[in-house]
Design a protein around this motif. Structure first.
Motif, PDB file in Angstrom:
ATOM      1  N   THR A   1     -26.379 -39.164   8.106  1.00 31.72           N
ATOM      2  CA  THR A   1     -27.171 -38.156   7.392  1.00 31.72           C
ATOM      3  C   THR A   1     -28.663 -38.445   7.531  1.00 31.72           C
ATOM      4  OG1 THR A   1     -25.385 -37.826   5.779  1.00 31.72           O
ATOM      5  CG2 THR A   1     -27.580 -37.086   5.146  1.00 31.72           C
ATOM      6  N   VAL A   2     -29.037 -39.715   7.423  1.00 38.22           N
ATOM      7  CA  VAL A   2     -30.450 -40.086   7.602  1.00 38.22           C
ATOM      8  C   VAL A   2     -30.903 -39.735   9.018  1.00 38.22           C
ATOM      9  CG1 VAL A   2     -32.061 -42.023   7.682  1.00 38.22           C
ATOM     10  CG2 VAL A   2     -30.372 -41.880   5.852  1.00 38.22           C
ATOM     11  N   TRP A   3     -30.061 -40.007   9.997  1.00 42.80           N
ATOM     12  CA  TRP A   3     -30.392 -39.632  11.369  1.00 42.80           C
ATOM     13  C   TRP A   3     -30.570 -38.120  11.495  1.00 42.80           C
ATOM     14  CZ3 TRP A   3     -27.312 -42.727  15.635  1.00 42.80           C
ATOM     15  CH2 TRP A   3     -27.793 -44.036  15.657  1.00 42.80           C
ATOM     16  N   ALA A   4     -29.653 -37.365  10.899  1.00 41.25           N
ATOM     17  CA  ALA A   4     -29.727 -35.899  10.996  1.00 41.25           C
ATOM     18  C   ALA A   4     -31.005 -35.373  10.348  1.00 41.25           C
ATOM     19  CB  ALA A   4     -28.501 -35.268  10.357  1.00 41.25           C
ATOM     20  N   MET A   5     -31.431 -36.009   9.263  1.00 42.75           N
ATOM     21  CA  MET A   5     -32.646 -35.558   8.576  1.00 42.75           C
ATOM     22  C   MET A   5     -33.918 -36.028   9.274  1.00 42.75           C
ATOM     23  SD  MET A   5     -31.895 -35.438   4.462  1.00 42.75           S
ATOM     24  CE  MET A   5     -31.611 -37.188   4.239  1.00 42.75           C
ATOM     25  N   ASP A   6     -33.768 -36.687  10.433  1.00 39.97           N
ATOM     26  CA  ASP A   6     -34.932 -37.035  11.237  1.00 39.97           C
ATOM     27  C   ASP A   6     -35.675 -35.789  11.703  1.00 39.97           C
ATOM     28  OD1 ASP A   6     -36.576 -38.916  12.866  1.00 39.97           O
ATOM     29  OD2 ASP A   6     -35.627 -37.837  14.541  1.00 39.97           O
ATOM     30  N   GLY A   7     -34.921 -34.689  11.887  1.00 39.56           N
ATOM     31  CA  GLY A   7     -35.566 -33.465  12.338  1.00 39.56           C
ATOM     32  C   GLY A   7     -35.183 -32.228  11.548  1.00 39.56           C
ATOM     33  N   LEU A   8     -34.279 -32.381  10.544  1.00 42.38           N
ATOM     34  CA  LEU A   8     -33.804 -31.233   9.781  1.00 42.38           C
ATOM     35  C   LEU A   8     -33.912 -31.503   8.286  1.00 42.38           C
ATOM     36  CD1 LEU A   8     -30.544 -30.452  11.798  1.00 42.38           C
ATOM     37  CD2 LEU A   8     -32.764 -29.308  12.031  1.00 42.38           C
ATOM     38  N   GLY A   9     -34.003 -30.418   7.504  1.00 38.57           N
ATOM     39  CA  GLY A   9     -34.023 -30.530   6.052  1.00 38.57           C
ATOM     40  C   GLY A   9     -32.618 -30.712   5.499  1.00 38.57           C
ATOM     41  N   PRO A  10     -32.502 -31.069   4.218  1.00 40.96           N
ATOM     42  CA  PRO A  10     -31.188 -31.347   3.630  1.00 40.96           C
ATOM     43  C   PRO A  10     -30.242 -30.151   3.613  1.00 40.96           C
ATOM     44  CG  PRO A  10     -32.895 -31.280   1.938  1.00 40.96           C
ATOM     45  CD  PRO A  10     -33.590 -31.275   3.252  1.00 40.96           C
ATOM     46  N   TRP A  11     -30.767 -28.958   3.342  1.00 38.15           N
ATOM     47  CA  TRP A  11     -29.909 -27.771   3.320  1.00 38.15           C
ATOM     48  C   TRP A  11     -29.444 -27.420   4.731  1.00 38.15           C
ATOM     49  CZ3 TRP A  11     -28.206 -25.556  -1.155  1.00 38.15           C
ATOM     50  CH2 TRP A  11     -28.846 -25.945  -2.335  1.00 38.15           C
ATOM     51  N   THR A  12     -30.301 -27.605   5.707  1.00 40.84           N
ATOM     52  CA  THR A  12     -29.922 -27.342   7.091  1.00 40.84           C
ATOM     53  C   THR A  12     -28.849 -28.318   7.546  1.00 40.84           C
ATOM     54  OG1 THR A  12     -32.175 -26.558   7.556  1.00 40.84           O
ATOM     55  CG2 THR A  12     -30.766 -27.052   9.446  1.00 40.84           C
ATOM     56  N   VAL A  13     -29.017 -29.597   7.207  1.00 44.21           N
ATOM     57  CA  VAL A  13     -28.021 -30.601   7.591  1.00 44.21           C
ATOM     58  C   VAL A  13     -26.657 -30.271   6.997  1.00 44.21           C
ATOM     59  CG1 VAL A  13     -27.340 -33.017   7.297  1.00 44.21           C
ATOM     60  CG2 VAL A  13     -29.687 -32.450   7.939  1.00 44.21           C
ATOM     61  N   THR A  14     -26.636 -29.926   5.711  1.00 45.16           N
ATOM     62  CA  THR A  14     -25.361 -29.645   5.038  1.00 45.16           C
ATOM     63  C   THR A  14     -24.662 -28.446   5.629  1.00 45.16           C
ATOM     64  OG1 THR A  14     -26.247 -30.587   2.980  1.00 45.16           O
ATOM     65  CG2 THR A  14     -24.285 -29.186   2.812  1.00 45.16           C
TER      66      THR A  14
END
Length: 312
Positions: A43-56
């Motif tokens: 999740t931390v990796w995914a939020m390297d370029g995306l916001g929390p709602w986008t990641v989810t």
């Protein structure tokens, strides 16, 4: 063979068969825990370029598309209407609620801290299972599970300076909703294959996840990096789909209360990943708390069999 011998013979076969089933279930649950332990770093990796709602929403859309393809190729019929409420709870708890709340928590909490707080999940899952199925583990089981929970709470309060943070509130809410999703998913996995349980849960979220992803992409900045892509890929395939398949199957085979206690090991594994993959500084309290809670697993596994069984 005498009548006495014929009565005894099935017992000699049934006990090893049951033990083998429990062992296989625990191994499956352990595989699920290993997959879940990578969720926070991913999740931390995914939020390297995306916001929390986008990641989810993105992880849900990707996992739902894969699950939908599997259901279509296998020509799986729609589940019976009586299973829909349980599948809705799986979707709300494991597909939507837990990922969103933990992603929001990771904006202000480190992965090691969040992982140890989530060490409360086995206790909440066992509690839900006891209320839902009528199973009554032995008092020693509850004592060991509660001891692990106490260690986790003490760690969370210590790390937050004596008071819960906003991230902790997100995490505690995630525990409650995920425990219900785990319990219902395990129950359904006793009635249909585990992969179908999570696949239907994911597919049910797709009509909401697609427009949610579109809105999130408009509202949050998006930048696709290698870490972002790797994190999303694991969240969609490992955490949301494959990990849930083996986890539900393990819970169904070994029992929700017993198998769920293996998740006490998840904080320790996540702490290892957070240091190895993210380079996070290791708080001295984190491994101590994780090891203490890990020690409770042996007690819960030994004590579980002495409880009074309710409905399976």
């Amino acid at each position: 063979m005498t009548a006495e011998n014929s009565a005894i013979a099935p017992v000699r076969v049934a006990i090893p068969a049951r033990r083998g089933r429990d062992r296989a279930g625990l191994l499956l649950a352990a595989a699920g825990v290993t997959a879940f332990s990578l969720t926070f770093p991913a999740t931390v990796w995914a939020m390297d370029g995306l916001g929390p709602w986008t990641v989810t929403t993105a992880r849900t859309v990707l996992a739902a598309l894969i699950a939908g393809c599997c259901l279509t190729v296998a020509r799986v019929p729609l589940p019976a209407r009586r299973h829909w409420p349980g599948l809705a709870l799986v979707a709300a708890g494991c597909v939507a609620g837990f990922p969103l709340l933990t992603t929001l928590a990771l904006q202000t909490s480190g992965t090691a801290h969040a992982a140890v707080v989530v060490g409360l999940l086995p206790l909440t899952t066992a509690g839900y299972a006891a209320a839902r199925t009528g199973h009554r583990p032995a008092p020693a089981f509850w004592g060991a599970a509660a001891a692990g929970a106490a260690v986790v709470l003490a760690f969370a309060i210590h790390q937050s300076g004596g008071a819960p943070t906003a991230g902790d509130l997100y995490l505690f809410a995630a525990l409650l909703i995920c425990a219900a999703g785990y319990g219902e998913g395990a129950r359904l996995a006793g009635l249909m294959p585990g992969w179908q349980v999570i696949s239907w849960g994911l597919a049910g979220c797709l009509p909401l996840a697609v427009p949610g992803l579109a809105i999130a992409l408009l509202a949050e900045p998006a930048r696709l990096t290698g870490q972002t892509a790797a994190g999303l890929l694991w969240l969609a395939t490992g955490s949301s789909l494959l990990g849930m398949v083996v986890w539900y199957r393990g819970l169904a085979r070994a029992g929700v209360a017993r198998a769920s206690q293996l998740q006490l090991a998840q904080p320790l594994l996540t702490v290892v990943w957070s240091v190895a993959l993210l380079g996070e500084p290791l708080s001295p309290a984190a491994p101590v708390a994780a090891v203490a809670v890990l020690a409770c697993i042996a007690v819960t596994q030994r004590a579980h069999g002495a409880g009074r069984a309710g409905r399976p």
